[in-house]
Design a protein around this motif. Sequence first.
Motif, PDB file in Angstrom:
ATOM      1  N   GLN A  43       0.830  -1.197   0.000  1.00 16.24           N
ATOM      2  CA  GLN A  43       0.000   0.000   0.000  1.00 16.24           C
ATOM      3  C   GLN A  43       0.870   1.254   0.000  1.00 16.24           C
ATOM      4  O   GLN A  43       0.592   2.216  -0.703  1.00 16.24           O
ATOM      5  CB  GLN A  43      -0.963   0.031   1.189  1.00 16.24           C
ATOM      6  N   GLY A  44       1.929   1.227   0.800  1.00 18.11           N
ATOM      7  CA  GLY A  44       2.854   2.359   0.818  1.00 18.11           C
ATOM      8  C   GLY A  44       3.490   2.590  -0.539  1.00 18.11           C
ATOM      9  O   GLY A  44       3.637   3.727  -0.992  1.00 18.11           O
ATOM     10  N   LYS A  47       0.930   4.116  -2.945  1.00 17.36           N
ATOM     11  CA  LYS A  47       0.730   5.540  -2.658  1.00 17.36           C
ATOM     12  C   LYS A  47       1.898   6.367  -3.176  1.00 17.36           C
ATOM     13  O   LYS A  47       1.714   7.394  -3.821  1.00 17.36           O
ATOM     14  CB  LYS A  47       0.552   5.734  -1.152  1.00 17.36           C
ATOM     15  N   ASN A  48       3.104   5.870  -2.928  1.00 17.90           N
ATOM     16  CA  ASN A  48       4.299   6.572  -3.388  1.00 17.90           C
ATOM     17  C   ASN A  48       4.358   6.643  -4.909  1.00 17.90           C
ATOM     18  O   ASN A  48       4.579   7.707  -5.484  1.00 17.90           O
ATOM     19  CB  ASN A  48       5.544   5.878  -2.834  1.00 17.90           C
TER      20      ASN A  48
END
Length: 102
Positions: A43-44, A47-48
Amino acid sequence: MYFGTVKSKLERGAYSSANGFVADVRLNFSNALRYYPFGRIEQGAAKNRSGVFETKWKEAMEKKPETTCPLCKVKGLSVSPKLKQGKSSSTSSSSNSRAWGF
């Protein structure tokens, strides 16, 4: 949908506009953000990479919005992804990130 689908559609010339391409890329990121729970590395990464894509897309459209993509021949797609041909067809986030040059 995943980035392999976007790549396939680019190679087949399935996009008739830049809007379709951008919508599919954004859908990929949106799906990852919904699917993976908060705190997961995927998820990180989504998003990035979504932020990176939006920044690079905006820059490209400001520079040459009238350019035709050399890969898919669609006017307005001035950012051609850096598609790397490899032996693996893995769909992991790290391999997709490298394939798209993010």
